[in-house]
Design a protein around this motif. Structure first.
Motif: not given
Length: 94
Positions: A17-37
């Motif tokens: 049982t892991v309390p919500p928000g206490d899983g030790g995993h934070e979502p990854a920050a947004a990172a540019p895909l760097e797709v060439v247009r």
């Protein structure tokens, strides 16, 4: 004296049982895909495609709005290419 039976060595552990928000995993920050247009040479199309770069700074749940807007704009550009131009005064010789 403890009457509890010892667990067998091959017993599966119970769910943790892991309390919500206490899983030790934070979502990854947004990172540019760097797709060439690449530019298409059509200013209207290029403007809509350039707008795709905005999603690099948005969380994933904000991407859909940009994608839908770009899609609408590109459809409008394609529709305008299919429209027949009005005859010019010098071309209307009856």
């Amino acid at each position: 004296m403890n009457d509890a039976m010892p667990e067998p060595a091959d017993a599966m552990p119970g769910p943790e049982t892991v309390p919500p928000g206490d899983g030790g995993h934070e979502p990854a920050a947004a990172a540019p895909l760097e797709v060439v247009r690449e530019l298409t040479g059509h200013p209207g199309v290029d403007a809509h495609l350039a707008r795709l770069a905005e999603v690099d700074d948005l969380p994933a749940d904000g991407h859909l709005e940009v994608y839908e807007d770009v899609h609408r704009g590109l459809r409008a550009e394609l529709t305008s290419l299919d429209a027949q131009p009005a005859p010019r005064p010098y071309e209307n010789r009856s």
